[in-house]
Each structure stands twice: as C-alpha cells, then as structure tokens.
Enzyme design. Structure first.
Site, PDB file in Angstrom:
ATOM      1  N   ASN A  27      -7.868 -11.054  -2.882  1.00  0.00           N
ATOM      2  CA  ASN A  27      -7.702  -9.772  -2.200  1.00  0.00           C
ATOM      3  C   ASN A  27      -8.979  -8.955  -2.382  1.00  0.00           C
ATOM      4  O   ASN A  27      -9.592  -8.976  -3.437  1.00  0.00           O
ATOM      5  CB  ASN A  27      -6.495  -9.029  -2.792  1.00  0.00           C
ATOM      6  CG  ASN A  27      -6.312  -7.617  -2.259  1.00  0.00           C
ATOM      7  OD1 ASN A  27      -6.139  -6.686  -3.031  1.00  0.00           O
ATOM      8  ND2 ASN A  27      -6.353  -7.450  -0.954  1.00  0.00           N
ATOM      9  N   MET A  84       0.847  -1.202   0.000  1.00  0.00           N
ATOM     10  CA  MET A  84       0.000   0.000   0.000  1.00  0.00           C
ATOM     11  C   MET A  84       0.874   1.240   0.000  1.00  0.00           C
ATOM     12  O   MET A  84       1.709   1.425   0.887  1.00  0.00           O
ATOM     13  CB  MET A  84      -0.931  -0.015   1.223  1.00  0.00           C
ATOM     14  CG  MET A  84      -1.976  -1.120   1.187  1.00  0.00           C
ATOM     15  SD  MET A  84      -2.987  -1.167   2.681  1.00  0.00           S
ATOM     16  CE  MET A  84      -1.840  -1.968   3.832  1.00  0.00           C
ATOM     17  N   HIS A  92      -7.283  -8.821  -7.024  1.00  0.00           N
ATOM     18  CA  HIS A  92      -8.241  -8.003  -6.290  1.00  0.00           C
ATOM     19  C   HIS A  92      -9.584  -8.116  -6.998  1.00  0.00           C
ATOM     20  O   HIS A  92      -9.667  -7.920  -8.207  1.00  0.00           O
ATOM     21  CB  HIS A  92      -7.770  -6.546  -6.252  1.00  0.00           C
ATOM     22  CG  HIS A  92      -8.667  -5.646  -5.481  1.00  0.00           C
ATOM     23  ND1 HIS A  92      -8.359  -5.197  -4.216  1.00  0.00           N
ATOM     24  CD2 HIS A  92      -9.877  -5.113  -5.768  1.00  0.00           C
ATOM     25  CE1 HIS A  92      -9.344  -4.425  -3.765  1.00  0.00           C
ATOM     26  NE2 HIS A  92     -10.271  -4.353  -4.702  1.00  0.00           N
ATOM     27  N   CYS A 134      -2.999  -1.178  -9.589  1.00  0.00           N
ATOM     28  CA  CYS A 134      -3.233   0.143  -9.008  1.00  0.00           C
ATOM     29  C   CYS A 134      -4.180   0.945  -9.893  1.00  0.00           C
ATOM     30  O   CYS A 134      -3.898   1.165 -11.080  1.00  0.00           O
ATOM     31  CB  CYS A 134      -1.924   0.888  -8.827  1.00  0.00           C
ATOM     32  SG  CYS A 134      -2.160   2.532  -8.095  1.00  0.00           S
TER      33      CYS A 134
END
EC number: 1.3.1.-
Length: 328
Positions: free
Chosen positions: A204, A19, A171, A102
């Site tokens: 995730n 992060m 994710h 991202c």
C-alpha cells in the site's frame, strides 16, 4: 489464487483501503462496481463501539453485495479490542482487520493505530486476543515502523503470522512520515521473500496509475495491492489496473457522462444510507475529485458544496453537463 483463510480473492487482488470519513457504504458501492476485490469499513474505535457510540455502531453496516468485506478496528486496550472483535463478528463480515497504521495524532497519541509500532509485545498480545475472540480470519494493516530508526516490519510480520493472522497489508512509510515523501516498498518485498512467511502480503502507498501497479507488482512481488487516495472520486482505477495488467492496454478514461452517472449513484446511496441532510453533507468532499481536471469547475463546486437539497444538486449537475457538453 490468493486466499485469506477460505476467502478467494483471485490471482492478484486489488483492495480498497479503509479511509476515515471516506470508505463508507456509498463509496464502497461505487468502488465494488468498478472492480475492487476486497474492501474494509472505515476504522472503528473499539472504545466507541464498547460505549455504543452511534457513529461507531453505524460503521458496522455492511451489505451482501460488498462481500468479501472486513471490519477494521483500532484501539489501545487489549481487553476492549477483544470484546469489539466479538461485537464485530456478530455483524457478520468476512474478516476482521486491525489498524496498526493510522498515523494521525488523535489516534496515535491515545496509544492506538501506528502507536503500537512502538510496543511490539503489546501489538502481538492485542492481535492474539483478537484472533482468539473470533472464528473469522484476522488481518492487519500497518506501516514500516514508527520512524527511520525503528523499521521493524520484518520482525513484526513473522510474529503476527505466528499468532494467527491470515494476511498483512503494509503501507510503505513510517508513522513519522505520515503521507509525505515517497512510499518505500523494499521492506515489503523482503517480507514477501522471507521463506517463513506464507500468508498473503499486500502493498500500500502511492499506487495511482495502472503503470505503477504493474511496475510494483513485478518489482516487489506482492500478492496484491491496496489502493486508497487514488480511488477517491475515481473508482474506475480498479478496473483500469485490472485491464492493464491483463492486456497491457488502457481502458478509455471515463467521459463526462460516466463521471456524472457514478457521482449521482454515490450521492443517491449516500442519501439512502445517511438520510437527506447527512447524505448531502457527506458527498460534499467528493465533488472536486469526481470532476477533477475540468477547466473553470470551481464555481460549480462552490455551489455543489452548499446546495441544501437533492433537487438543487441535480440542477447544478445538469448545468455542468451542458457547460462541458462533449461533441457527439
């Protein structure tokens, strides 16, 4: 036993998500001591690393007690990413991770991060270039797709495995979703069920409790779980999940004294790593999370985020201790 290359991670590893502006060495230290099995650096700009930009180079700092640890890279240029893989390898991590997930504009608009989900051939070529540039295992973190009409992660998983990645973290949102809505793990489960896939698949998104971790483990069959936002100010979540998976019972929540202890450990490491001023400023984002749920904490937080010295912070923390004194 889940393995990334030769790295053994246990039966059901819990990973700390990389992060930006959060998962620096001080934060990783408190997560490691509270049960994280695998951690990553903050993502490092390949362009910054090539330019020898101080912030990017500092992110290469890793420590032996953190192992196993991966260095995460992002970028839009294939040759630059390959060169940065070599630079990162020299920093001696346990693996190299590529960020294709991202979603923020500053990254995606430059053709990096989740932007590569719009150009799968380039993603594959970039990944191969990184794999060919290091002897370390290479892993990837990405999303389901760019938007609802391009959820191409099943194809992506096969193609990336075929050119040599050793694990994949997904994710459960698209780039367009950013962090909104509910993470959808159904496609992650399909990847895991694909008989062609033989690398570890980690899920995730939205894991914020031991119950949810167990539910998603059973429902979606992943090899492990990556935890991000839920660990900020609450590194205990890793051991709490492990205990619940093993016993079906909950560890006691950290009391005030434990919260203070870990918060101050985090602060001390932050100062040691970034210097007095930098370490104090860096910690300001964490106080609200360490003391979340305490009634009337706002005035204390306001003072903590403006206190200029370690000694003043200690004085304020002592006031917090006395104000919320728990009965013996």
């Amino acid at each position: 036993m889940v393995k990334i290359g030769q790295i053994e991670l246990g039966e059901f590893p819990l990973l700390l998500a990389p992060m930006e502006d959060v998962s620096d060495p001080p934060f990783r230290a408190v997560c490691k001591s509270n049960g994280a099995d695998l951690m990553y650096t903050e993502f490092i700009s390949s362009e910054g690393l090539i330019r020898d930009a101080a912030k990017s180079v500092q992110k290469l700092d890793i420590f032996d007690y953190e192992r196993p640890i991966g260095i995460q890279l992002f970028g839009s240029n294939i040759e630059t990413m390959a060169e940065c893989a070599k630079i990162s390898t020299a920093a001696n991590p346990d693996l190299i991770d590529i960020n294709y997930g991202c979603p923020v504009k500053q990254v995606a608009c430059k053709g990096a991060g989740a932007a590569l989900l719009q150009d799968i051939p380039k993603m594959v070529a970039m990944t191969k270039a990184v794999v060919d540039s290091t002897h370390l295992p290479v892993t990837v973190k990405t999303r389901l797709g760019w938007d609802d009409s391009t959820k191409n992660i099943e194809d992506v998983a096969e193609r990336l495995q075929d050119i040599g990645i050793k694990a994949l973290t997904v994710h459960g949102r698209t780039r367009v979703q950013m962090y909104k809505g509910v993470a959808d793990w159904t496609l992650i489960a399909k990847i895991k069920d694909n008989p062609r896939i033989n690398i570890p698949i980690f899920g995730n998104g939205d894991i914020d409790s031991p119950e949810k971790a167990l539910d998603y483990k059973n429902k979606f069959g992943v090899d492990g779980i990556m935890i991000g936002r839920a660990s900020i100010g609450y590194p205990w979540i890793f051991n709490e999940i492990k205990h619940f998976l093993k016993t079906g019972t909950h560890l006691p929540a950290p009391n005030l004294e434990e919260r203070i202890k870990v918060c101050l450990q985090h602060l001390e490491f932050s100062i040691k790593w970034k210097g007095n001023h930098g370490g104090i400023v860096e910690m300001r984002r964490h106080y609200a999370n360490y003391f979340k749920g305490l009634d009337h904490f706002k005035p204390f937080r306001a003072r903590l985020v403006t206190a200029p010295t370690f000694e003043e912070i200690l004085d304020i923390v002592e006031e917090v201790r006395n104000y919320y004194q728990e009965p013996a």
